[in-house]
Design an enzyme around this catalytic site. Structure first.
Site, PDB file in Angstrom:
ATOM      1  N   GLY A   5     -23.387  62.912  81.536  1.00 42.01           N
ATOM      2  CA  GLY A   5     -24.319  62.386  80.535  1.00 42.01           C
ATOM      3  C   GLY A   5     -25.211  63.504  80.008  1.00 42.01           C
ATOM      4  O   GLY A   5     -25.411  63.659  78.796  1.00 42.01           O
ATOM      5  N   HIS A   6     -25.745  64.308  80.927  1.00 44.71           N
ATOM      6  CA  HIS A   6     -26.558  65.462  80.505  1.00 44.71           C
ATOM      7  C   HIS A   6     -25.718  66.442  79.682  1.00 44.71           C
ATOM      8  O   HIS A   6     -26.179  66.980  78.674  1.00 44.71           O
ATOM      9  CB  HIS A   6     -27.094  66.215  81.733  1.00 44.71           C
ATOM     10  CG  HIS A   6     -28.053  65.429  82.583  1.00 44.71           C
ATOM     11  ND1 HIS A   6     -27.736  65.023  83.862  1.00 44.71           N
ATOM     12  CD2 HIS A   6     -29.313  65.005  82.362  1.00 44.71           C
ATOM     13  CE1 HIS A   6     -28.777  64.390  84.387  1.00 44.71           C
ATOM     14  NE2 HIS A   6     -29.748  64.358  83.501  1.00 44.71           N
ATOM     15  N   ARG A  50     -29.522  59.197  89.751  1.00 45.28           N
ATOM     16  CA  ARG A  50     -29.834  58.321  90.889  1.00 45.28           C
ATOM     17  C   ARG A  50     -28.599  57.600  91.424  1.00 45.28           C
ATOM     18  O   ARG A  50     -28.671  57.010  92.508  1.00 45.28           O
ATOM     19  CB  ARG A  50     -30.930  57.319  90.514  1.00 45.28           C
ATOM     20  CG  ARG A  50     -32.295  58.005  90.330  1.00 45.28           C
ATOM     21  CD  ARG A  50     -33.421  57.002  90.163  1.00 45.28           C
ATOM     22  NE  ARG A  50     -34.736  57.631  90.257  1.00 45.28           N
ATOM     23  CZ  ARG A  50     -35.507  57.962  89.216  1.00 45.28           C
ATOM     24  NH1 ARG A  50     -35.075  57.732  87.992  1.00 45.28           N
ATOM     25  NH2 ARG A  50     -36.684  58.530  89.394  1.00 45.28           N
ATOM     26  N   GLU A  95     -29.623  57.811  74.921  1.00 44.44           N
ATOM     27  CA  GLU A  95     -29.906  56.389  74.682  1.00 44.44           C
ATOM     28  C   GLU A  95     -29.947  55.609  75.998  1.00 44.44           C
ATOM     29  O   GLU A  95     -30.418  54.483  76.034  1.00 44.44           O
ATOM     30  CB  GLU A  95     -28.845  55.783  73.758  1.00 44.44           C
ATOM     31  CG  GLU A  95     -28.956  56.277  72.336  1.00 44.44           C
ATOM     32  CD  GLU A  95     -27.982  55.601  71.396  1.00 44.44           C
ATOM     33  OE1 GLU A  95     -27.127  54.811  71.869  1.00 44.44           O
ATOM     34  OE2 GLU A  95     -28.073  55.869  70.186  1.00 44.44           O
ATOM     35  N   GLN A 111     -37.597  55.516  76.358  1.00 49.73           N
ATOM     36  CA  GLN A 111     -38.097  56.901  76.345  1.00 49.73           C
ATOM     37  C   GLN A 111     -37.815  57.559  74.990  1.00 49.73           C
ATOM     38  O   GLN A 111     -38.670  58.249  74.433  1.00 49.73           O
ATOM     39  CB  GLN A 111     -37.409  57.675  77.468  1.00 49.73           C
ATOM     40  CG  GLN A 111     -37.666  59.161  77.456  1.00 49.73           C
ATOM     41  CD  GLN A 111     -37.109  59.812  78.702  1.00 49.73           C
ATOM     42  OE1 GLN A 111     -37.725  59.724  79.750  1.00 49.73           O
ATOM     43  NE2 GLN A 111     -35.965  60.453  78.612  1.00 49.73           N
TER      44      GLN A 111
HETATM   45  P1  AMP Z   1     -33.053  62.943  83.335  1.00 48.37           P
HETATM   46  O1  AMP Z   1     -32.585  64.222  83.923  1.00 48.37           O
HETATM   47  O2  AMP Z   1     -32.589  61.729  84.044  1.00 48.37           O
HETATM   48  O3  AMP Z   1     -34.533  62.955  83.008  1.00 48.37           O
HETATM   49  O4  AMP Z   1     -32.337  62.845  81.915  1.00 48.37           O
HETATM   50  C1  AMP Z   1     -32.411  63.904  80.990  1.00 48.37           C
HETATM   51  C2  AMP Z   1     -31.843  63.443  79.684  1.00 48.37           C
HETATM   52  O5  AMP Z   1     -30.486  63.054  79.874  1.00 48.37           O
HETATM   53  C3  AMP Z   1     -32.570  62.217  79.092  1.00 48.37           C
HETATM   54  O6  AMP Z   1     -32.662  62.376  77.684  1.00 48.37           O
HETATM   55  C4  AMP Z   1     -31.643  61.095  79.469  1.00 48.37           C
HETATM   56  O7  AMP Z   1     -31.746  59.987  78.599  1.00 48.37           O
HETATM   57  C5  AMP Z   1     -30.301  61.767  79.325  1.00 48.37           C
HETATM   58  N1  AMP Z   1     -29.280  61.028  80.067  1.00 48.37           N
HETATM   59  C6  AMP Z   1     -29.324  60.648  81.372  1.00 48.37           C
HETATM   60  N2  AMP Z   1     -28.229  59.937  81.687  1.00 48.37           N
HETATM   61  C7  AMP Z   1     -27.467  59.871  80.563  1.00 48.37           C
HETATM   62  C8  AMP Z   1     -26.200  59.264  80.247  1.00 48.37           C
HETATM   63  N3  AMP Z   1     -25.512  58.589  81.149  1.00 48.37           N
HETATM   64  N4  AMP Z   1     -25.729  59.423  78.989  1.00 48.37           N
HETATM   65  C9  AMP Z   1     -26.429  60.106  78.056  1.00 48.37           C
HETATM   66  N5  AMP Z   1     -27.621  60.703  78.288  1.00 48.37           N
HETATM   67  C10 AMP Z   1     -28.130  60.579  79.521  1.00 48.37           C
END
Ligand code: AMP
Length: 286
Positions: free
Chosen positions: A36-37, A187, A148, A153
């Site tokens: 996702g990242h 998570r 998304e 957020q």
């Molecule tokens: P985090 O490291 O969880 O703070 O996420 C960093 C960025 O990655 C944020 O913009 C999240 O929305 C995005 N993000 C996390 N999981 C996904 C996912 N499964 N698909 C797309 N973007 C994601």
């Protein structure tokens, strides 16, 4: 890929790109990177000649009882993944670089931050807005990329950027999912095999409920049935499962244009969130 620890070094590294007219794309993360990242990095790569990822587990968006200390951290592996997809810089500052002694200011995001996640985690969005504003000011990107998956957020950050006249385009990137529909999340690694199987009920029930609501029928009964379905599948509790207008998170009694389901549910000590547009896209959307 160059790893930077100091704000001054980040600014010095990015200045020549900016002066050469190269677009800078920023991807803020808390690490423990998954596909996702990496989809955000790919989106940034497609739009910007210089891509900067940030890795900072932001203490100001965790409440004392939340998982700040236990949040998964593996910078070496994250750096490897980022380098492999063509990220140019990784900004990975220490907490003291971002919040030096005497740090006292915070951004208050207003009503958008009070609903859904904000109702359960009262200081969360002020913490998010403060760190994102700092990262945007530190790196002065042309565009910044957010998933998304964390839809509220994304809205809060769009509001922040509009309200503070920050000259950056905020780009939303669709949620990346596992084959069974579970939204990828740092998570998810907390889930054991049984919990991981139960977790797949969240996207499945959201997709089914979104399909049910598409005709504009009253939402109350399908929402109650969805909550019951999650509990029956094995979730320990449901923090919320609501139909909202995706522009301002106003609760909706029935689906119309811009309707979206938002949910957060707990599986033991792990909390999962997801959201699903109405009408629903194909399932899963990986
Ligand atoms: P985090 O490291 O969880 O703070 O996420 C960093 C960025 O990655 C944020 O913009 C999240 O929305 C995005 N993000 C996390 N999981 C996904 C996912 N499964 N698909 C797309 N973007 C994601």
């Amino acid at each position: 890929m160059q790893i930077l620890r100091r704000i001054a070094d980040l600014r010095a590294a990015l200045r020549p790109h900016r002066q050469a007219g190269v677009a800078i794309g920023l991807v803020p993360t808390m690490g423990a990177l998954h596909d996702g990242h990496l989809a955000l990095i790919a989106a940034a790569r497609a739009r910007a000649g210089c891509v900067v990822a940030t890795l900072f587990v932001n203490p100001r968006q965790f409440a004392p009882h939340e998982d700040f200390a236990a949040y998964p951290r593996d910078e070496a592996q994250d750096a490897e993944k980022l380098a492999a997809v063509g990220c140019d810089y990784l900004f990975a500052p220490a907490v003291a670089e971002i919040y030096p002694p005497g740090f006292a200011s915070a951004i208050s995001v207003g009503p958008l931050g009070d609903r859904l996640e904000g109702a359960i985690r009262p200081h969360f969005f002020n913490g998010v807005a403060t760190i994102v504003a700092k990262l945007l000011i530190q790196s002065l990107p042309d565009c910044a990329f957010f998933g998304e998956k964390d839809y509220q957020q994304l809205l809060v950050i769009r509001r922040l950027v509009a309200d503070l006249d920050l000259p950056v385009e905020i780009v939303g990137v669709p949620t990346r999912r596992e084959a069974d529909g579970l939204a990828m999340s740092s998570r998810n690694r907390y889930l054991d095999a049984q919990a991981r199987r139960i977790a797949a009920a969240l996207p499945k029930i959201l997709a089914e409920t979104a399909a049910m609501l598409r005709s504009g029928v009253p939402a109350a009964a399908p929402l109650a049935a969805a909550i019951a379905g999650l509990l029956k599948a094995g979730f320990s509790s449901v923090d919320y499962l609501e139909l909202c207008d995706e522009r301002d998170l106003r609760p909706l009694a029935a689906a119309g244009p811009g309707a979206r389901l938002f949910a957060a549910a707990r599986l033991g000590s792990t909390r999962l969130i997801d959201n699903w547009p109405v009408p629903p896209p194909a399932f899963p959307t990986a």
